[in-house]
Design an enzyme around this catalytic site. Structure first.
Site, PDB file in Angstrom:
ATOM      1  CE1 TYR A   1      -4.004   2.085   0.853  1.00  0.00           C
ATOM      2  CE2 TYR A   1      -2.546   3.156   2.433  1.00  0.00           C
ATOM      3  CZ  TYR A   1      -3.731   3.126   1.725  1.00  0.00           C
ATOM      4  OH  TYR A   1      -4.639   4.141   1.885  1.00  0.00           O
TER       5      TYR A   1
ATOM      6  CE  LYS B   1      -3.566   5.027  -1.435  1.00  0.00           C
ATOM      7  NZ  LYS B   1      -4.642   5.573  -2.275  1.00  0.00           N
TER       8      LYS B   1
END
Ligand code: NAP
Length: 245
Positions: A153, A157
């Protein structure tokens, strides 16, 4: 937002839902994208139309190129333009690195980063033709701070910030503004998976003493779409209650 057409990916729930509702309230025509939760997307559309606004739900898996291209073709046919793209849809598959499978890695990168890329690629010709446009990418503070159990993740990002800045350099001279908003802990389905003690621990880390509300993010996105933000470009705005001061 009057006369503007806005697409919110993952507009059916959480932060995307709040962005869709605020945009609809402010006069935009809203395309509410979703992957599988049709009822939730229809509910957002109903709330906007019941309040006198205009909205439509569109299913597309942003991890799938054909789905994304079909969605943009439908937007072109239905509205002939797209003024604002909000790349909001995202998922988590949290595990320590040594337990992450290729599938855990690929699905998060392919959705959270690849999905935004696909939508940006599809919208660029449209916005170039219009000679204006606004793109807002929803990142995360985890993209810069990192988090144990969230390597996939966090990498996605962090990549989204690179995508935002590169696109800002590519498109700025054509009157297309590109920015990112990075939320901290926001109270949505994504953070509902936290156990009560994890939730309390998270709140303790936030100087403002609470989780963020989806509207806290949506109002910043609305500002970035407004004429007041006309000179804000290639920027990453953190909205985290002071979590990472
Ligand atoms: P959420 O409540 O879990 O909602 C996720 C949304 O994304 C849903 O509308 C879902 O659609 C959609 N979606 C997921 N995969 C998709 C796909 N492949 N194609 C199209 N739509 C897809 O999440 P959230 O908390 O609102 O998060 C929204 C964004 O903010 C994400 O990018 C997330 O990483 C970011 N963010 C959240 C937090 C937080 O604390 N909540 C913090 C920082 C950043 P369906 O309803 O059809 O499943």
């Amino acid at each position: 937002m009057n006369d503007k057409v806005i697409l919110v990916t993952g507009g059916s729930r959480g932060i995307g839902r709040a962005i869709a509702l605020q945009a609809g309230t402010q006069g935009a025509t809203v395309v509410v994208n979703y992957q599988s939760n049709e009822d939730a997307a229809r509910d957002v559309v109903k709330q906007i139309t019941d309040a006198g606004g205009a909205a439509t739900a569109m299913r597309a898996d942003i991890a799938n190129t054909d789905d994304v291209n079909t969605m943009f073709q439908a937007i072109k046919e239905q509205y002939g333009r797209l003024d604002v793209l909000v790349n909001n849809a995202g998922i988590t598959r949290d595990k320590l690195v040594m337990r992450l499978t290729d599938e855990d890695w690929d699905s998060v990168i392919n959705t959270n980063l690849g999905g935004a890329f696909r939508c940006c690629r599809a919208v660029a010709p449209l916005m170039l033709k219009q000679k204006e446009g606004v793109i807002v990418n929803i990142g995360s503070v985890i993209g810069t701070a990192g988090a144990a159990g969230q390597a996939n993740y966090s990498a996605a990002k962090a990549g989204l910030v690179g995508l935002t800045k590169s696109l800002a350099r590519e498109l700025g001279s054509r009157n297309i503004r590109v920015n990112a908003v990075c939320p901290g802990f926001i109270d949505t389905d994504m953070t509902q998976i936290l156990k009560p003690e994890q939730r309390e621990a998270a709140i303790k880390q936030v100087p403002l003493g609470r989780l963020g509300h989806p509207d806290d993010i949506a109002s910043v996105v609305m500002f970035l779409c407004s004429p007041g933000a006309a000179y804000i470009h290639g920027t990453v705005i953190t909205v985290d209650g002071g979590l990472f001061i």
